[in-house]
Design a protein around this motif. Structure first.
Motif, mmCIF file in Angstrom:
data_model
loop_
_atom_site.group_PDB
_atom_site.id
_atom_site.type_symbol
_atom_site.label_atom_id
_atom_site.label_comp_id
_atom_site.label_asym_id
_atom_site.label_seq_id
_atom_site.Cartn_x
_atom_site.Cartn_y
_atom_site.Cartn_z
ATOM 1 N N LYS A 111 0.834 -1.205 0.000
ATOM 2 C CA LYS A 111 0.000 0.000 0.000
ATOM 3 C C LYS A 111 0.866 1.252 0.000
ATOM 4 C CE LYS A 111 -4.255 -1.846 1.817
ATOM 5 N NZ LYS A 111 -5.225 -1.888 2.883
ATOM 6 N N ALA A 112 1.993 1.196 0.725
ATOM 7 C CA ALA A 112 2.919 2.338 0.722
ATOM 8 C C ALA A 112 3.456 2.565 -0.689
ATOM 9 C CB ALA A 112 4.050 2.105 1.706
ATOM 10 N N ARG A 113 3.791 1.486 -1.366
ATOM 11 C CA ARG A 113 4.289 1.618 -2.735
ATOM 12 C C ARG A 113 3.211 2.203 -3.635
ATOM 13 N NH1 ARG A 113 6.774 -2.456 -7.248
ATOM 14 N NH2 ARG A 113 7.727 -0.740 -8.401
ATOM 15 N N GLN A 114 1.967 1.741 -3.481
ATOM 16 C CA GLN A 114 0.866 2.299 -4.272
ATOM 17 C C GLN A 114 0.701 3.792 -3.986
ATOM 18 O OE1 GLN A 114 -2.534 -0.086 -3.235
ATOM 19 N NE2 GLN A 114 -1.938 -1.780 -4.572
ATOM 20 N N GLU A 115 0.814 4.161 -2.731
ATOM 21 C CA GLU A 115 0.693 5.568 -2.339
ATOM 22 C C GLU A 115 1.777 6.410 -3.017
ATOM 23 O OE1 GLU A 115 -0.603 9.062 -0.459
ATOM 24 O OE2 GLU A 115 -1.622 7.137 -0.670
ATOM 25 N N CYS A 116 3.015 5.932 -2.975
ATOM 26 C CA CYS A 116 4.117 6.643 -3.639
ATOM 27 C C CYS A 116 3.835 6.778 -5.135
ATOM 28 C CB CYS A 116 5.440 5.903 -3.449
ATOM 29 S SG CYS A 116 6.088 5.854 -1.764
ATOM 30 N N ARG A 117 3.448 5.672 -5.752
ATOM 31 C CA ARG A 117 3.243 5.654 -7.205
ATOM 32 C C ARG A 117 2.073 6.544 -7.623
ATOM 33 N NH1 ARG A 117 4.741 -0.082 -9.720
ATOM 34 N NH2 ARG A 117 4.655 1.263 -11.535
ATOM 35 N N SER A 118 1.084 6.676 -6.753
ATOM 36 C CA SER A 118 -0.051 7.543 -7.078
ATOM 37 C C SER A 118 0.364 9.012 -7.161
ATOM 38 C CB SER A 118 -1.177 7.373 -6.054
ATOM 39 O OG SER A 118 -0.856 8.016 -4.835
ATOM 40 N N LYS A 119 1.521 9.315 -6.605
ATOM 41 C CA LYS A 119 2.049 10.688 -6.623
ATOM 42 C C LYS A 119 3.213 10.831 -7.612
ATOM 43 C CE LYS A 119 -0.003 12.056 -2.487
ATOM 44 N NZ LYS A 119 -1.041 11.070 -2.462
ATOM 45 N N GLY A 120 3.416 9.821 -8.474
ATOM 46 C CA GLY A 120 4.482 9.884 -9.462
ATOM 47 C C GLY A 120 5.847 9.520 -8.922
ATOM 48 N N ALA A 170 16.316 -3.849 8.185
ATOM 49 C CA ALA A 170 15.820 -5.143 8.672
ATOM 50 C C ALA A 170 14.727 -5.611 7.724
ATOM 51 C CB ALA A 170 15.273 -5.010 10.095
ATOM 52 N N ASP A 171 14.510 -6.923 7.705
ATOM 53 C CA ASP A 171 13.377 -7.439 6.940
ATOM 54 C C ASP A 171 12.211 -7.660 7.900
ATOM 55 O OD1 ASP A 171 14.720 -9.650 8.125
ATOM 56 O OD2 ASP A 171 14.083 -11.020 6.558
ATOM 57 N N TYR A 172 11.023 -7.317 7.430
ATOM 58 C CA TYR A 172 9.801 -7.408 8.217
ATOM 59 C C TYR A 172 8.704 -8.000 7.331
ATOM 60 C CZ TYR A 172 10.678 -4.667 12.524
ATOM 61 O OH TYR A 172 11.086 -4.231 13.750
ATOM 62 N N PRO A 173 7.622 -8.463 7.951
ATOM 63 C CA PRO A 173 6.473 -8.895 7.148
ATOM 64 C C PRO A 173 5.913 -7.709 6.348
ATOM 65 C CG PRO A 173 6.277 -9.683 9.412
ATOM 66 C CD PRO A 173 7.418 -8.708 9.385
ATOM 67 N N CYS A 174 5.659 -7.920 5.083
ATOM 68 C CA CYS A 174 5.190 -6.844 4.205
ATOM 69 C C CYS A 174 3.844 -6.261 4.639
ATOM 70 C CB CYS A 174 5.099 -7.349 2.763
ATOM 71 S SG CYS A 174 6.666 -7.923 2.088
ATOM 72 N N GLU A 175 3.058 -7.052 5.390
ATOM 73 C CA GLU A 175 1.747 -6.588 5.840
ATOM 74 C C GLU A 175 1.831 -5.648 7.037
ATOM 75 O OE1 GLU A 175 2.537 -9.961 5.577
ATOM 76 O OE2 GLU A 175 1.856 -9.953 3.496
ATOM 77 N N MET A 176 2.982 -5.590 7.679
ATOM 78 C CA MET A 176 3.153 -4.708 8.831
ATOM 79 C C MET A 176 2.883 -3.265 8.389
ATOM 80 S SD MET A 176 5.482 -5.386 11.717
ATOM 81 C CE MET A 176 6.054 -4.294 12.959
ATOM 82 N N GLU A 177 2.292 -2.474 9.249
ATOM 83 C CA GLU A 177 1.965 -1.100 8.883
ATOM 84 C C GLU A 177 3.015 -0.147 9.436
ATOM 85 O OE1 GLU A 177 -2.128 -0.187 9.662
ATOM 86 O OE2 GLU A 177 -2.776 -1.596 8.110
ATOM 87 N N LEU A 178 3.719 0.505 8.509
ATOM 88 C CA LEU A 178 4.773 1.464 8.826
ATOM 89 C C LEU A 178 4.633 2.677 7.921
ATOM 90 C CD1 LEU A 178 7.837 -0.977 8.793
ATOM 91 C CD2 LEU A 178 6.650 -0.127 10.819
ATOM 92 N N ARG A 179 5.322 3.741 8.270
ATOM 93 C CA ARG A 179 5.459 4.861 7.345
ATOM 94 C C ARG A 179 6.401 4.415 6.227
ATOM 95 N NH1 ARG A 179 7.820 9.711 9.627
ATOM 96 N NH2 ARG A 179 9.270 8.238 10.500
ATOM 97 N N ALA A 180 6.592 5.237 5.222
ATOM 98 C CA ALA A 180 7.462 4.878 4.111
ATOM 99 C C ALA A 180 8.192 6.117 3.608
ATOM 100 C CB ALA A 180 6.639 4.264 2.975
ATOM 101 N N ILE A 181 9.276 5.877 2.889
ATOM 102 C CA ILE A 181 10.004 6.969 2.240
ATOM 103 C C ILE A 181 9.802 6.815 0.735
ATOM 104 C CG2 ILE A 181 12.212 8.132 1.911
ATOM 105 C CD1 ILE A 181 13.190 6.674 4.459
#
Length: 152
Positions: free
Chosen positions: A46-55, A134-145
């Motif tokens: 979802k973070a990746r989708q959010e980034c991509r929605s903004k170009g 670190a590697d984490y489960p992709c479903e974990m909810e975090l902020r993103a850069i």
């Protein structure tokens, strides 16, 4: 007057050091990208989708200097554009390039319980501001850069 002069000299030294740091970042290509944090916590996808929605896309870290800079900016943890979802143990950036240089925290990546396929950068892991991944489960909810490349 002497105290004021000393204070100003100290401030000048700090500003000069900051200027030099910024110049170094420019020399390493930082001027070619805009980076920003996604404020809301969400899964890696979802973070990746959010980034991509903004170009933009999740950030790709290609140098020690960039790693140092981003590690200083992160409070807590944030997703970066790295995962081994397609093939376990083969870490790939979101632009489909192989990870060549990693800045993993000691013992990472460890694929704990075979559920950790997405990478984060985190200040809680860092003693040196370099080894902060670190590697984490992709479903974990975090902020993103997110990172947006400048148009040439």
């Amino acid at each position: 007057m002497t105290k004021e002069r000393d204070r100003l000299q100290s401030r000048y030294g700090s500003l000069s050091a900051e200027r030099d740091k910024l110049q170094k970042m420019l020399n390493y290509g930082f001027q070619q990208c805009l980076r920003y944090f996604v404020r809301n916590s969400m899964s890696w996808n979802k973070a990746r989708q959010e980034c991509r929605s903004k170009g933009a896309d999740l950030v790709i870290i290609n140098s020690r200097e960039e790693q140092e800079y981003l590690s200083q900016m992160v409070t807590g943890e944030a997703w970066i554009g790295l995962s081994d979802s397609a093939e376990e143990g083969k870490w790939m950036w979101v632009d489909n390039t192989n990870m060549t240089t990693g800045f993993w925290w000691q013992g990472e990546p460890n694929d704990y319980e075979q559920k950790e396929d997405c990478a984060l950068i985190g200040s809680k892991f860092a003693k040196d501001k370099i080894t902060t991944w670190a590697d984490y489960p992709c479903e974990m909810e975090l902020r993103a850069i997110c990172e947006m490349k400048a148009n040439d």
